[in-house]
Design a protein around this motif. Structure first.
Motif, PDB file in Angstrom:
ATOM      1  N   PRO A 193      18.456  45.626  71.160  1.00 20.05           N
ATOM      2  CA  PRO A 193      16.572  46.764  71.935  1.00 20.05           C
ATOM      3  C   PRO A 193      16.675  47.716  70.792  1.00 20.05           C
ATOM      4  O   PRO A 193      16.024  48.243  70.565  1.00 20.05           O
ATOM      5  CB  PRO A 193      16.877  46.306  72.979  1.00 20.05           C
ATOM      6  CG  PRO A 193      17.993  46.490  73.873  1.00 20.05           C
ATOM      7  CD  PRO A 193      19.259  45.519  72.590  1.00 20.05           C
ATOM      8  N   LYS A 194      18.052  48.649  70.388  1.00 21.14           N
ATOM      9  CA  LYS A 194      18.148  49.794  69.879  1.00 21.14           C
ATOM     10  C   LYS A 194      17.882  49.442  68.290  1.00 21.14           C
ATOM     11  O   LYS A 194      18.494  48.392  67.725  1.00 21.14           O
ATOM     12  CB  LYS A 194      19.189  50.090  70.003  1.00 21.14           C
ATOM     13  CG  LYS A 194      19.382  51.009  71.482  1.00 21.14           C
ATOM     14  CD  LYS A 194      20.485  52.074  72.116  1.00 21.14           C
ATOM     15  CE  LYS A 194      20.692  52.869  71.315  1.00 21.14           C
ATOM     16  NZ  LYS A 194      21.640  54.003  71.604  1.00 21.14           N
ATOM     17  N   GLU A 195      16.869  50.267  67.656  1.00 18.76           N
ATOM     18  CA  GLU A 195      17.106  50.905  66.072  1.00 18.76           C
ATOM     19  C   GLU A 195      18.180  50.500  65.441  1.00 18.76           C
ATOM     20  O   GLU A 195      18.454  49.848  64.221  1.00 18.76           O
ATOM     21  CB  GLU A 195      15.807  51.595  65.790  1.00 18.76           C
ATOM     22  CG  GLU A 195      14.673  51.613  66.023  1.00 18.76           C
ATOM     23  CD  GLU A 195      13.558  50.122  65.752  1.00 18.76           C
ATOM     24  OE1 GLU A 195      14.798  49.918  64.257  1.00 18.76           O
ATOM     25  OE2 GLU A 195      13.300  49.664  65.599  1.00 18.76           O
ATOM     26  N   THR A 196      19.260  51.524  65.616  1.00 18.12           N
ATOM     27  CA  THR A 196      20.855  51.501  65.402  1.00 18.12           C
ATOM     28  C   THR A 196      21.646  51.686  66.727  1.00 18.12           C
ATOM     29  O   THR A 196      21.485  51.963  67.683  1.00 18.12           O
ATOM     30  CB  THR A 196      20.823  53.078  64.177  1.00 18.12           C
ATOM     31  OG1 THR A 196      19.966  53.108  63.471  1.00 18.12           O
ATOM     32  CG2 THR A 196      22.145  53.151  63.989  1.00 18.12           C
ATOM     33  N   GLU A 197      22.575  50.617  66.576  1.00 15.07           N
ATOM     34  CA  GLU A 197      23.500  50.885  67.611  1.00 15.07           C
ATOM     35  C   GLU A 197      25.183  50.586  66.527  1.00 15.07           C
ATOM     36  O   GLU A 197      25.402  50.535  66.143  1.00 15.07           O
ATOM     37  CB  GLU A 197      23.506  49.223  67.873  1.00 15.07           C
ATOM     38  CG  GLU A 197      24.195  48.971  68.925  1.00 15.07           C
ATOM     39  CD  GLU A 197      23.623  49.938  70.627  1.00 15.07           C
ATOM     40  OE1 GLU A 197      24.427  51.477  70.824  1.00 15.07           O
ATOM     41  OE2 GLU A 197      22.805  49.582  71.300  1.00 15.07           O
ATOM     42  N   THR A 198      26.341  51.593  67.889  1.00 16.17           N
ATOM     43  CA  THR A 198      27.670  51.717  67.010  1.00 16.17           C
ATOM     44  C   THR A 198      28.430  50.730  67.861  1.00 16.17           C
ATOM     45  O   THR A 198      28.301  50.319  69.107  1.00 16.17           O
ATOM     46  CB  THR A 198      27.386  52.790  67.783  1.00 16.17           C
ATOM     47  OG1 THR A 198      27.288  53.618  67.127  1.00 16.17           O
ATOM     48  CG2 THR A 198      28.708  53.285  66.839  1.00 16.17           C
ATOM     49  N   PHE A 199      29.597  49.944  67.238  1.00 14.33           N
ATOM     50  CA  PHE A 199      30.053  49.762  67.735  1.00 14.33           C
ATOM     51  C   PHE A 199      31.952  49.629  67.251  1.00 14.33           C
ATOM     52  O   PHE A 199      32.232  50.613  66.057  1.00 14.33           O
ATOM     53  CB  PHE A 199      29.941  48.029  67.380  1.00 14.33           C
ATOM     54  CG  PHE A 199      29.153  46.985  68.155  1.00 14.33           C
ATOM     55  CD1 PHE A 199      28.587  46.812  69.241  1.00 14.33           C
ATOM     56  CD2 PHE A 199      27.221  47.359  67.363  1.00 14.33           C
ATOM     57  CE1 PHE A 199      27.160  46.079  69.358  1.00 14.33           C
ATOM     58  CE2 PHE A 199      26.567  46.954  67.777  1.00 14.33           C
ATOM     59  CZ  PHE A 199      26.166  46.226  68.738  1.00 14.33           C
ATOM     60  N   GLU A 220      28.708  51.597  62.550  1.00 17.05           N
ATOM     61  CA  GLU A 220      26.660  51.544  62.973  1.00 17.05           C
ATOM     62  C   GLU A 220      26.271  50.321  62.186  1.00 17.05           C
ATOM     63  O   GLU A 220      26.268  50.247  61.142  1.00 17.05           O
ATOM     64  CB  GLU A 220      26.570  52.684  63.126  1.00 17.05           C
ATOM     65  CG  GLU A 220      27.096  54.194  63.719  1.00 17.05           C
ATOM     66  CD  GLU A 220      26.121  55.251  63.507  1.00 17.05           C
ATOM     67  OE1 GLU A 220      25.122  55.194  62.432  1.00 17.05           O
ATOM     68  OE2 GLU A 220      25.975  55.962  64.532  1.00 17.05           O
ATOM     69  N   VAL A 221      25.478  49.679  62.590  1.00 15.69           N
ATOM     70  CA  VAL A 221      24.642  48.339  62.671  1.00 15.69           C
ATOM     71  C   VAL A 221      23.229  48.684  62.853  1.00 15.69           C
ATOM     72  O   VAL A 221      22.642  49.412  64.031  1.00 15.69           O
ATOM     73  CB  VAL A 221      24.918  47.238  63.289  1.00 15.69           C
ATOM     74  CG1 VAL A 221      24.428  46.269  62.080  1.00 15.69           C
ATOM     75  CG2 VAL A 221      26.460  46.934  63.120  1.00 15.69           C
ATOM     76  N   ASP A 222      22.237  48.927  61.985  1.00 14.33           N
ATOM     77  CA  ASP A 222      20.542  48.814  61.815  1.00 14.33           C
ATOM     78  C   ASP A 222      20.081  47.056  62.500  1.00 14.33           C
ATOM     79  O   ASP A 222      20.975  46.910  62.031  1.00 14.33           O
ATOM     80  CB  ASP A 222      19.949  49.382  60.783  1.00 14.33           C
ATOM     81  CG  ASP A 222      20.298  50.484  60.254  1.00 14.33           C
ATOM     82  OD1 ASP A 222      20.842  50.869  61.045  1.00 14.33           O
ATOM     83  OD2 ASP A 222      20.232  51.045  59.190  1.00 14.33           O
ATOM     84  N   ARG A 223      19.090  47.606  63.362  1.00  9.10           N
ATOM     85  CA  ARG A 223      18.987  45.863  63.730  1.00  9.10           C
ATOM     86  C   ARG A 223      17.884  45.395  62.379  1.00  9.10           C
ATOM     87  O   ARG A 223      17.509  45.804  62.309  1.00  9.10           O
ATOM     88  CB  ARG A 223      17.659  46.797  64.659  1.00  9.10           C
ATOM     89  CG  ARG A 223      17.554  45.727  65.508  1.00  9.10           C
ATOM     90  CD  ARG A 223      16.402  45.694  66.780  1.00  9.10           C
ATOM     91  NE  ARG A 223      15.371  46.302  66.455  1.00  9.10           N
ATOM     92  CZ  ARG A 223      14.209  46.662  66.765  1.00  9.10           C
ATOM     93  NH1 ARG A 223      14.505  46.881  68.675  1.00  9.10           N
ATOM     94  NH2 ARG A 223      13.534  47.788  66.804  1.00  9.10           N
ATOM     95  N   GLY A 224      18.125  44.334  62.715  1.00  8.80           N
ATOM     96  CA  GLY A 224      17.816  43.361  61.623  1.00  8.80           C
ATOM     97  C   GLY A 224      17.835  43.440  60.849  1.00  8.80           C
ATOM     98  O   GLY A 224      17.083  42.375  59.402  1.00  8.80           O
ATOM     99  N   ASP A 225      18.929  43.860  60.558  1.00 13.21           N
ATOM    100  CA  ASP A 225      19.462  43.869  58.301  1.00 13.21           C
ATOM    101  C   ASP A 225      21.102  43.483  59.049  1.00 13.21           C
ATOM    102  O   ASP A 225      21.853  44.074  59.618  1.00 13.21           O
ATOM    103  CB  ASP A 225      19.664  45.198  58.073  1.00 13.21           C
ATOM    104  CG  ASP A 225      18.011  45.706  57.621  1.00 13.21           C
ATOM    105  OD1 ASP A 225      16.816  44.496  57.098  1.00 13.21           O
ATOM    106  OD2 ASP A 225      17.265  46.132  58.333  1.00 13.21           O
TER     107      ASP A 225
END
Length: 278
Positions: A193-199, A220-225
């Motif tokens: 759900p977040k635009e950018t998520e950290t793993f 970090e990963v941006d959503r949808g790419d």
């Protein structure tokens, strides 16, 4: 003079309404374009999934959920339950440090292309309430391991992960030597759900004295790419007994995990490739 001011205010109001309407229209059109593209991508993914299911690459064992996940961060390296079988003898696989590839998703799930096996883990055995699963799917045109779940900090919990050993089963070695490489590289995509998520990436070596000990780095990963992440060895910091006391030694690695940890989050993370880089 008063009439002119009144007319000027009226014109400004009308222009403002027009601009707001135009902006709203543009936003709606942008959202429609995004939704249309997403729908088209899902149709392509569904067709690819149907083909891969037909040839046995997904579906059945390939879509095995690990709902009853082990609740120890990093898990028990080298211990696997029954299930899918490798397509060739374990001796036919080359070490991930020889090829540089941990997994390129060419083997049937839950196995990696280097002959090891993926599993899912959570905080449950510690009393946590996080839950997750791992499955092999087509995500935005690429075959990937998909980690889904929910991380909660309730009852002192807070993580889910997918992890695999780095040592080929039945190998005489207990660790692999990745010291000739500069770091680890992964192809990932988030649809949370977040635009950018950290793993996190967690690496375990012979100095990690407890199941929750590991060397950790964030990304970090941006959503949808789809994104290719490179994490140099210097990014990894020790956590837990043993790891906190010894400088990170890449000549004796045992296990790698891709982890959602440390905060409340809904997780949908796809991993299409995992390797070392020089």
């Amino acid at each position: 003079m008063g009439l002119q001011r009144t007319m000027a205010r009226a014109v400004a109001v009308v222009v403002g309404i027009f601009l707001v309407g135009a902006n709203g229209f543009n936003l709606a059109r942008s959202d429609l374009t995004r939704r249309t593209a997403l729908h088209a991508q899902r149709k392509k993914d569904n067709k690819a999934m149907a083909f891969l299911r037909k040839i046995g690459r997904v579906g059945g064992q390939a879509n095995q959920d690990f709902k009853s996940v082990i609740g120890i961060d990093e898990g028990s390296a080298g211990k696997h339950s029954g299930g899918a079988r490798l397509r060739k003898a374990s001796g036919a696989y080359k070490s991930c440090t020889e090829t540089g590839v941990v997994d390129d998703m060419t083997e049937d799930f839950p196995f990696s292309s280097s002959g090891t096996r993926w599993s899912a883990f959570s905080d449950r055995v510690m009393g946590g309430l996080s839950s997750g699963s791992v499955a092999r799917e087509v995500c935005a045109g690429r075959i990937a391991n998909v980690l889904r779940g929910s991380v909660t900090l309730a009852n002192n919990g807070g993580f889910i992960q997918m992890a695999t050993d780095l040592v080929i089963p039945q190998s005489k070695d207990e660790t692999v030597d990745a010291s000739d490489y500069k770091g680890i590289e992964l192809d990932v995509r988030s649809e949370g759900p977040k635009e950018t998520e950290t793993f996190n990436i967690h690496l375990k070596n012979k100095h990690c004295l407890r199941p929750f000990s590991s060397y950790r780095a964030k990304f970090e990963v941006d959503r949808g790419d789809w994104k290719t992440i490179r994490l140099p060895w210097d990014d990894f910091k020790g956590k837990g007994p043993g790891a906190e006391d010894v400088v990170f030694d890449t000549s004796c690695l045992r296990r790698v995990g891709v982890v959602a940890i440390g905060r409340e989050m809904k997780v949908h993370l796809a991993l299409a490739g995992l390797r070392f880089y020089s």
